[in-house]
Structures are given as structure tokens and as C-alpha cells.
Motif scaffolding. Sequence first.
Motif, PDB file in Angstrom:
ATOM      1  N   ALA A  77       0.837  -1.197   0.000  1.00  0.00           N
ATOM      2  CA  ALA A  77       0.000   0.000   0.000  1.00  0.00           C
ATOM      3  C   ALA A  77       0.879   1.258   0.000  1.00  0.00           C
ATOM      4  N   GLU A  78       0.225   2.382  -0.148  1.00  0.00           N
ATOM      5  CA  GLU A  78       0.954   3.652  -0.170  1.00  0.00           C
ATOM      6  C   GLU A  78       0.290   4.673   0.737  1.00  0.00           C
ATOM      7  N   GLN A  79       1.097   5.407   1.439  1.00  0.00           N
ATOM      8  CA  GLN A  79       0.621   6.621   2.122  1.00  0.00           C
ATOM      9  C   GLN A  79       1.131   7.779   1.282  1.00  0.00           C
ATOM     10  N   TYR A  80       0.230   8.666   0.919  1.00  0.00           N
ATOM     11  CA  TYR A  80       0.605   9.707  -0.028  1.00  0.00           C
ATOM     12  C   TYR A  80       0.043  11.069   0.388  1.00  0.00           C
ATOM     13  N   ALA A  81       0.594  12.060  -0.258  1.00  0.00           N
ATOM     14  CA  ALA A  81       0.058  13.422  -0.106  1.00  0.00           C
ATOM     15  C   ALA A  81      -0.319  13.912  -1.488  1.00  0.00           C
ATOM     16  N   LEU A  82      -1.422  14.614  -1.565  1.00  0.00           N
ATOM     17  CA  LEU A  82      -1.758  15.314  -2.801  1.00  0.00           C
ATOM     18  C   LEU A  82      -1.381  16.767  -2.576  1.00  0.00           C
ATOM     19  N   LYS A  83      -0.469  17.241  -3.397  1.00  0.00           N
ATOM     20  CA  LYS A  83       0.033  18.600  -3.190  1.00  0.00           C
ATOM     21  C   LYS A  83      -0.314  19.495  -4.374  1.00  0.00           C
ATOM     22  N   ALA A  84      -0.490  20.758  -4.084  1.00  0.00           N
ATOM     23  CA  ALA A  84      -0.785  21.723  -5.147  1.00  0.00           C
ATOM     24  C   ALA A  84       0.337  21.694  -6.169  1.00  0.00           C
ATOM     25  N   ALA A  85       0.004  21.447  -7.414  1.00  0.00           N
ATOM     26  CA  ALA A  85       1.020  21.413  -8.461  1.00  0.00           C
ATOM     27  C   ALA A  85       1.478  22.821  -8.822  1.00  0.00           C
ATOM     28  N   GLN A  86       0.590  23.793  -8.649  1.00  0.00           N
ATOM     29  CA  GLN A  86       0.919  25.187  -8.948  1.00  0.00           C
ATOM     30  C   GLN A  86       0.184  26.078  -7.942  1.00  0.00           C
ATOM     31  N   LEU A 103      -3.511  28.017  -2.410  1.00  0.00           N
ATOM     32  CA  LEU A 103      -2.336  27.214  -2.048  1.00  0.00           C
ATOM     33  C   LEU A 103      -1.177  27.568  -2.967  1.00  0.00           C
ATOM     34  N   TYR A 104      -0.003  27.578  -2.387  1.00  0.00           N
ATOM     35  CA  TYR A 104       1.198  27.713  -3.187  1.00  0.00           C
ATOM     36  C   TYR A 104       1.656  26.307  -3.593  1.00  0.00           C
ATOM     37  N   ALA A 105       2.366  26.262  -4.719  1.00  0.00           N
ATOM     38  CA  ALA A 105       2.875  24.968  -5.178  1.00  0.00           C
ATOM     39  C   ALA A 105       3.617  24.279  -4.042  1.00  0.00           C
ATOM     40  N   ARG A 106       3.442  22.970  -3.930  1.00  0.00           N
ATOM     41  CA  ARG A 106       4.053  22.111  -2.904  1.00  0.00           C
ATOM     42  C   ARG A 106       3.269  22.085  -1.601  1.00  0.00           C
ATOM     43  N   GLN A 107       2.277  22.933  -1.440  1.00  0.00           N
ATOM     44  CA  GLN A 107       1.533  22.883  -0.180  1.00  0.00           C
ATOM     45  C   GLN A 107       0.543  21.711  -0.215  1.00  0.00           C
ATOM     46  N   VAL A 108       0.355  21.142   0.945  1.00  0.00           N
ATOM     47  CA  VAL A 108      -0.467  19.919   1.043  1.00  0.00           C
ATOM     48  C   VAL A 108      -1.956  20.252   0.911  1.00  0.00           C
ATOM     49  N   TRP A 109      -2.622  19.480   0.098  1.00  0.00           N
ATOM     50  CA  TRP A 109      -4.079  19.609   0.004  1.00  0.00           C
ATOM     51  C   TRP A 109      -4.772  18.431   0.700  1.00  0.00           C
ATOM     52  N   TYR A 110      -4.109  17.291   0.689  1.00  0.00           N
ATOM     53  CA  TYR A 110      -4.782  16.079   1.203  1.00  0.00           C
ATOM     54  C   TYR A 110      -3.755  15.027   1.582  1.00  0.00           C
ATOM     55  N   TYR A 111      -4.037  14.290   2.648  1.00  0.00           N
ATOM     56  CA  TYR A 111      -3.243  13.094   2.976  1.00  0.00           C
ATOM     57  C   TYR A 111      -4.143  11.874   2.834  1.00  0.00           C
ATOM     58  N   GLY A 112      -3.584  10.818   2.319  1.00  0.00           N
ATOM     59  CA  GLY A 112      -4.385   9.604   2.181  1.00  0.00           C
ATOM     60  C   GLY A 112      -3.507   8.377   2.167  1.00  0.00           C
ATOM     61  N   CYS A 144       0.562   2.266   6.672  1.00  0.00           N
ATOM     62  CA  CYS A 144       0.217   3.422   5.835  1.00  0.00           C
ATOM     63  C   CYS A 144      -0.906   4.237   6.477  1.00  0.00           C
ATOM     64  N   GLN A 145      -1.913   3.530   6.985  1.00  0.00           N
ATOM     65  CA  GLN A 145      -3.047   4.237   7.591  1.00  0.00           C
ATOM     66  C   GLN A 145      -2.629   4.940   8.879  1.00  0.00           C
ATOM     67  N   ARG A 146      -1.710   4.294   9.605  1.00  0.00           N
ATOM     68  CA  ARG A 146      -1.194   4.905  10.839  1.00  0.00           C
ATOM     69  C   ARG A 146      -0.472   6.209  10.507  1.00  0.00           C
ATOM     70  N   ARG A 147       0.355   6.151   9.469  1.00  0.00           N
ATOM     71  CA  ARG A 147       1.115   7.350   9.070  1.00  0.00           C
ATOM     72  C   ARG A 147       0.195   8.438   8.525  1.00  0.00           C
ATOM     73  N   GLU A 148      -0.825   8.005   7.816  1.00  0.00           N
ATOM     74  CA  GLU A 148      -1.794   8.977   7.285  1.00  0.00           C
ATOM     75  C   GLU A 148      -2.447   9.751   8.431  1.00  0.00           C
ATOM     76  N   LEU A 149      -2.836   8.992   9.453  1.00  0.00           N
ATOM     77  CA  LEU A 149      -3.472   9.601  10.617  1.00  0.00           C
ATOM     78  C   LEU A 149      -2.536  10.610  11.285  1.00  0.00           C
ATOM     79  N   ILE A 150      -1.290  10.208  11.453  1.00  0.00           N
ATOM     80  CA  ILE A 150      -0.295  11.092  12.090  1.00  0.00           C
ATOM     81  C   ILE A 150      -0.116  12.366  11.255  1.00  0.00           C
ATOM     82  N   GLN A 151      -0.058  12.194   9.949  1.00  0.00           N
ATOM     83  CA  GLN A 151       0.105  13.365   9.069  1.00  0.00           C
ATOM     84  C   GLN A 151      -1.090  14.314   9.188  1.00  0.00           C
ATOM     85  N   ILE A 152      -2.278  13.724   9.182  1.00  0.00           N
ATOM     86  CA  ILE A 152      -3.487  14.571   9.246  1.00  0.00           C
ATOM     87  C   ILE A 152      -3.540  15.330  10.579  1.00  0.00           C
TER      88      ILE A 152
END
Lengths: 178, 148
Positions: A77-86, A103-112, A144-152
Motif C-alpha cells: 500500500a501507499e501513504q501519499y500526499a496530494l500537493k498543489a502542483a501550482q 495554495l502555493y505549489a508544494r503545499q499539502v491539500w490532502y493526505y491519504g 500506511c493508515q497509521r502514518r496517514e493519521l499522524i500526518q493529518i
Amino acid sequence: MNVVLRAPKVETEILSPERKPPPWKGWFFLLFIAGIVGLVAQWQEMDFLEPDTEGKPKLAQKRQKKLEKLLKEFDEAEQYALKAAQNGYYPCYNCGADKQIYLYARQVWYYGSTRKKEMGRYGTTLQERNLLYVVEYKGDIGECQRRELIQIFNYPTLPENVARAKPLIRPPGNKIDH
Amino acid sequence: MMRRPFVVSGIVWHEVELKVGYVNTVMMEDILNEHLQLSHYGNGLQGGFAFIFIAARPDQTIQEEKIIYSRKKKELYIQTRLPYELVEQYERPQVLQLMAATYLRTIQRFDQLKIKDFNHQQFAKDVQALFEAQGWLVSEKASYGSEP
């Protein structure tokens, strides 16, 4: 009105009591045939089972493979971030009355986290939303879910969030904590 | 309909996020949209063309290469892997050259997709000329090789 006259039935063969088969025998034969047909049909439908070398039922090969594939997904599985591309405006679910956030580029929009591939999770929609899919961890789905939770939960402390006039409780794209 | 006719984005491992994403993907997307119009090559891709670079470690097999064409929407979506060991070694400008070469190599194979009403040969030529004018293909030819 038409009247049809029928000829009276004539018994042409009279069986002696000795030769007449018992009435249950025919029914037994029919039941036996039906049973065989039913069993064959059932085995044909039960393609999830197949006999092993000793004739005992075991999981069919294709079901076994499917199980292994699904188990592998749990490990990969993957823990990922969706970040503003621009730089730009993005939907915000945690901004109160405001429905968008800049959002500025690189800023986090979502963790999953997902055990499905990015395509399985989002299809081709990510690019329409102008987000970059950044894999932050790869491994077991539980981790992955544990890390997602920590990130959020830690998102409020990120410098990009602290710098805001009104810091957000969680990333703009995460509607709930998990 | 995609957000822009040409969309360039990425699925990236966080360690190489800056080498592939943001500057490079945005620059490539902007250049393509500023200089080329998909409608010049026919109606086959009038819905848009998204190109997604995968920069994932070799053991990360979860992200697969993909080509999806929607006849109904006339959209093309391509996911292609970059050689991760090169992405790791290169600096961002070199990675951009790697991306340009990968992009070009992929669209040069468009004939296999059999997209109706799309002049893929002219499109590939124009993209090549555009990337060369940007200086994105020069050293890439030498360092990464060309179509076998």
C-alpha cells in the motif's frame, strides 16, 4: 355447438401382478437421475473448488491467485500526499464559510493511503484538479493508515498552516480525520 | 474535458518530488499549451492529453504504466515511468531533459494507438522541434539514448 365424440379407451396390454414394477421404482430412478444432473451442475458452478491429488476439495487455482493478489495489495500500500502542483485556488472543506483556499505549489491539500493504485483510487481526475501525487511511504496498509493519521493530525503544526491567519484543523482536502 | 488541452503531472516518490514536480511539470505543461494546439492535428484529442510521469523506486510496483484513450471524450491519458536511477542521479534541469525525451519517445509511438482523426506524425515532429528549441533534447540524446 360442436360435439366431439371420443372413442372409449381400450386397454391393449394387461400386465400380470408379477410383472408390474412397484410404483416407487420409477420415482426412485427419476430422483437418481435428477441427483446426478444436479451434482454435475453444482460442480460446474463451483468453479471455486477443485480436487487435489487425493481427490479432496481445495481452493481453485484462480481463486488462490486472486487471494494472493489481494493479500499482496495489503503489503504494497501507499501513504501519499496530494500537493498543489501550482499556485492557485483549491477546494477547501475545512475553511468554514470559504469554499476555496489559495495554495502555493508544494503545499499539502490532502493526505491519504491506499492499497489500490493511484488510478484505482482516482482514475484520471487528479490531473484535472492540478494536484501532484507524492508517495510518502510504501508498505503494509496498516502502517500506511497509521502514518496517514499522524500526518493529518500533525497538519496544524506545519509551517505552511501556522503562517495562515486562520490555521486549519486538517488539510484543506481532508473532510474528516481519517 | 481536461483543465487544459495539455496536462503534465506526476506520481512521484517524495525524495525526488522537487526534481520532477512543480517546476518541471509546470514548465512543460505551459510550453506545450503556449506553442501547440491539439486541434491543429485533428479532432482525435479534442478533449485533452494528459501525460503523467511516474518517478518511483524500482521496488514500487504499485504504479503502473498506462495508456487510456476515451473515444467518447476524445481524451488521452498516459502514465509512463522515468528511469528512477537516472532521476536520482540527475539534477532538475537534466531530469527535465529526461522527461522531454520520455515524452517524445512515447508520442512517437502514437501510431500504435490508432487514434482516428489525429495527425500523430506531425504532432511528434512539432513536439520534437519545440523541445529542441527549448534546449531540452540536446544532451538527452547523448546521455539517455534514442529510440531503438
